[in-house]
Enzyme design. Structure first.
Site, PDB file in Angstrom:
ATOM      1  CG  ASP A 536      -3.384 -55.586  30.729  1.00  0.00           C
ATOM      2  OD1 ASP A 536      -4.432 -54.951  30.943  1.00  0.00           O
ATOM      3  OD2 ASP A 536      -2.843 -56.314  31.571  1.00  0.00           O
ATOM      4  CE  LYS A 623       6.137 -56.997  32.499  1.00  0.00           C
ATOM      5  NZ  LYS A 623       5.047 -57.683  33.236  1.00  0.00           N
ATOM      6  CG  ASP A 806      -0.083 -50.101  29.871  1.00  0.00           C
ATOM      7  OD1 ASP A 806      -0.495 -50.333  31.022  1.00  0.00           O
ATOM      8  OD2 ASP A 806       0.971 -50.587  29.420  1.00  0.00           O
TER       9      ASP A 806
END
Length: 874
Positions: A536, A623, A806
């Site tokens: 990742d 986040k 991603d």
């Protein structure tokens, strides 16, 4: 032997019919609830027909302006309501009652009652705006569909205001004969002003019943035909896409590939977007894109039967491991006890408050809040648990096949998406765990074993530790024993349920235990793994901006630079916020803090800071604001993320409380009805004001890059043009957002609707262009990185590939190949020049103009360092 081709054709027939059934079920729910106006076809009709009826109402009003003589009684009352609102209310009521055998008079009275409520409660809203907004917010949270309930709640609110405020008079009901005239007038306007194909949409008809003539409303035949055609067309637009049991057709053109039957395949293009633009995206224009997509479609998957068996038992026994409980959080039989004495429970509002002590009233308020939170959480739980059942059902169905495949397509930025409604390699933890590669590969070398172990460590929750620590932890004897126990009896040894990714970790445990057993027997070379080891990106958007601008600070924060341990950008921002909050915890009385309409000082400021300290300022809080920054997030979306964080804490506590058979604890002290400063709004503003500037203290590259891209979008819009540029894959990304004029009609109790008006469609929307430009640019580049990486893997013989934007996965023994490709393609994309400079030049050359826009300077970061970074993809 199975005829897989015939089975595939049958599956696609089921997909097509499944989409129709799903559409029909959704619409039938609206009809059954008495809200036929909320069906897809009536919502469409409403949005299109409000304008002509509003014009009809205005014409009616103008007809009597300046006329001598007595005006119709209805006129004065209709002057109190905006034309669009009156039109919306009328048509919504008519559509709800049209198929209920209601008489014309009954419909007219219902229309008038709703019009009266609109005038009545608009008056209340104008007098006590904040209070009435709370009432509407409460009604929205309750998710009630009952207009009568909403009406009764508003009446109680009106009574409460009247009792507190001598200047506010209670409503005097309109006479019934007046109501009938108002309703009849509006129905006459409806019949005379709303047309389709030259025919009235609504018309009155009559029938004889018991010797009496009864009038009712009906729609014209042409509208009925339109509704039938609309239903058929829309129902077929969205088949319930599912996996394939034979390889999908390779994409050869933007319109030719994917599923095998015309009725399903025709619903999907390779690329979403304007058809004229999509035609340009041929194999000749972007051969690598076709190569990558077709390789992904050829990846063979199969159902992980070990995981399937466990989740089926978890559902059957309602154990709640890693999935929502199937037991309602709240219902009539399972509801917190009402603290109000039984003899007073029939009372409402002020009457109830007068009968209770202050302590009892506060208990009642707390109980109402607890019930509201539980009902909100229950709605989400029900939706999530239903999704689990659908996913497991589909996995059970496809477990009969040795291999399954997925169709892939792209959005307008070239981001890659699996075309499957339920089961998917791009799904959540359970969805991914239910799938594994068909191909099994050995874990013989040191490198392969390393990545197999790291995969387990990541899924368990050690993904922030160094690779050496992750491997060491997994090889620890105590951890190995735990994994063996889990694999042998996962419903007794349930430690897996506490992993970061419970079901993916469980899938890994099954393989790890098998590997350990074979090692013990000296047959380790016989072991085969079927699981993808995912790599990742560390906040992909910021990685791309930091790389293209060669920004040292950003490169370090998102692991582009080599380091001894993984850098955590979300945690770094959280630490900045913690330090700021700590200062306010010790603030003196002279210190003030202002955010929006909220000003805190002294005791207030210290209390707010302490409240957040006790809640917890974690990477989970920061986040989302950090992750979405490169994709166009704003201070407002940052505030929404703060709200989501609090809501998530509340939902988790509610679920935990139900599981433990207790009342949920409060996770924060913020309450709407507090008279002090610790209100939710103040709390959200406070934390947003700490987080938002803290992000730019950690990373700067995205901010300056996005500013330049927005300037280019504004320049394009001023020229009434869009943006169009070529990505590193050859994909041509077009962004041209045209202005549309939408008028939203709002009512007090009946919701609102966007109505479409006839507008010029050749004007580019400057604000929308500026808002979308930077997100599209960075999405296009991270999508390009994915496509180029997949192409390199194909060239090196890798055939089992998993991708989620991603996140990239393949077998453990091919992971080193994947990592080299990931890093190499990232460097190759940006090593030769400046991506932002290329973007600007491509437009200046096409427009033949010097825009005057300055490209941000590149920093000193050496892109080749990426090749030595262990944690850039981890």
């Amino acid at each position: 032997m199975q005829d897989l081709h015939a089975i595939q054709l049958q599956l696609e027939e089921e997909m097509f019919n499944g989409g129709i059934r799903r559409f029909e079920a959704d619409q039938q729910r609206q009809i059954a609830a008495g809200s036929e106006s909320d069906t897809a076809w009536n919502r469409r009709l409403l949005s299109e027909l409000i304008a002509p009826m509003a014009e009809g109402i205005q014409a009616y009003k103008e007809e009597y302006e300046g006329k001598k003589g007595r005006a119709p009684r209805a006129l004065a009352f209709l002057q109190c309501v905006e034309n669009e609102v009156a039109a919306y209310i009328t048509m919504k009521v008519v559509m709800d009652m049209l198929n209920t055998d209601a008489t014309l008079q009954a419909i007219a009275m219902s229309v008038a009652e709703r019009i009266e409520d609109q005038v009545r409660f608009s008056k209340l809203e104008g007098h006590a705006a904040k209070y009435f907004e709370k009432v509407k917010k409460s009604l929205k949270a309750s998710r009630t569909k009952s207009y009568r309930h909403a009406h009764n709640v508003a009446v109680v609110a009106e009574k409460s205001v009247a009792e507190k405020d001598a200047d506010f008079d209670r409503w005097e009901a309109w006479p019934k004969e007046t109501q009938l005239q108002i309703g009849t007038t509006l129905l006459e306007i409806l019949e005379g002003s709303v047309f389709y194909n030259g025919e009235p949409v609504f018309m009155r008809a009559m029938r004889t019943y018991g010797g009496k003539t009864i009038y009712y409303l009906q729609t014209s035949e042409s509208v009925g035909q339109w509704i039938s055609a609309f239903k058929e067309h829309v129902a077929q637009l969205s088949p319930a896409y599912a996996p394939c049991v034979i390889p999908p057709r390779p994409w050869r053109t933007p319109f030719n590939g994917g599923f095998h039957t015309e009725k399903v395949a025709s619903r999907i293009r390779l690329v979403k977007g304007n058809r004229e633009h999509v035609r340009k995206l041929t194999q000749k224009q972007m051969p690598k894109v076709y190569k990558a997509i077709n390789a992904l479609q050829n990846t063979q998957w199969q159902i992980n039967k070990d995981v399937l068996a466990v989740i089926e038992e978890v559902i059957r026994l309602d154990l709640g491991y890693g999935v929502p409980s199937f037991k309602p959080l709240i219902d009539k039989e399972n509801k917190p006890a009402n603290p109000v004495p039984v003899e007073f429970q029939h009372l409402r509002g002020r009457e109830l408050k007068e009968m209770l002590s202050p302590e009892q009233w506060q208990q009642f308020i707390n109980w109402k809040g607890e019930c509201a939170r539980l009902y909100t959480a229950e709605t989400k739980r029900g939706s999530k648990s239903a999704a689990v059942v659908r996913m497991v059902g589909q996995a059970r169905k496809y477990s009969a096949f040795e291999s399954i495949y997925f169709v892939y397509a792209m959005d307008s930025r070239s981001r890659v998406y699996v075309q499957s409604s339920t089961l998917s390699p791009q799904s959540n933890d359970l969805g991914k765990a239910l799938l594994r590669f068909t191909e099994g590969r050995p874990v013989n070398g040191v490198e392969a074993l390393k990545w197999f172990c790291i995969n387990g460590a990541n899924l368990w929750g050690w993904d922030k530790k160094t690779f050496d620590v992750r491997v060491s932890n997994v090889l620890d004897e105590e951890f190995q024993d735990m994994c063996r126990d889990i694999a042998a009896d996962p419903l007794t040894f349930t430690q897996w349920a506490k992993a970061d990714a419970p079901y993916e970790f469980l899938a890994w445990c099954f393989e790890y235990a098998q590997y350990l057993d074979l090692v013990d027997e000296g047959r380790a070379d016989e072991f085969r793994t079927h699981l993808p080891v995912h790599q990742d990106g560390s906040c992909s958007g910021i990685q791309h901006y930091s790389a293209m601008l060669r920004d040292e600070v950003g490169a370090k924060a998102v692991n582009l630079k080599p380091s001894d341990a993984p850098q955590d950008i979300y945690g770094a921002v959280a630490q900045v916020v913690i330090k700021k909050n700590a200062l306010y915890m010790d603030a003196d009385d002279a210190t003030t803090f202002t955010s929006g309409s909220v000003t805190l000082s002294g005791t207030e400021l210290r209390a707010m800071a302490s409240a957040w300290d006790s809640i917890g300022i974690t990477r989970s809080l920061t986040k989302k604001p950090v992750m979405t920054l490169p994709y166009g997030s704003t201070r407002l979306t940052c505030r929404e993320s703060v709200i989501d964080y609090i809501v998530d804490l509340e939902e988790k506590e509610a679920q935990k409380a139900v599981a433990e058979g207790r009342t949920a604890n409060k996770v924060h002290p913020f309450e709407d009805d507090r008279q002090d400063y610790l209100t939710p709004g103040a709390a959200y503003n406070y934390m947003t004001a700490l987080i938002w500037p803290s992000i730019s203290e950690v990373v700067k590259a995205p901010i300056v890059a996005m500013k330049m891209i927005r300037q280019l979008a504004r320049f394009a819009a001023k020229r009434n043009e869009g943006l169009m540029y070529t990505l590193p894959t050859g994909f041509i990304l077009e962004q041209k957002i045209m202005a549309t004029e939408m008028l939203r009609v709002r009512t007090c109790l009946m919701g609102d609707i966007k109505m479409s008006l006839q507008v010029e469609t050749d004007i580019v929307d400057e604000a929308a262009m500026m808002g979308a430009a930077a997100p599209n640019f960075v999405h296009g580049h991270d999508a390009s990185h994915l496509i180029l990486t997949v192409c390199e893997l194909v060239d090196k013989g890798v055939t089992s590939i998993a991708v989620i934007h991603d996140s990239f996965g393949t077998h453990a023994d091919n992971t080193l190949t994947l990592r080299v490709a990931l890093k190499g393609q990232m460097v190759a994309m940006y090593i030769d020049g400046n991506a932002l400079q290329k973007l600007l030049e491509e437009h200046e050359v096409r427009w033949m103009v010097d825009t005057g826009i300055e490209v941000p300077e590149q920093g000193e970061f050496d892109l080749n360092e990426i090749m030595d970074s262990e944690y850039v993809f981890a």
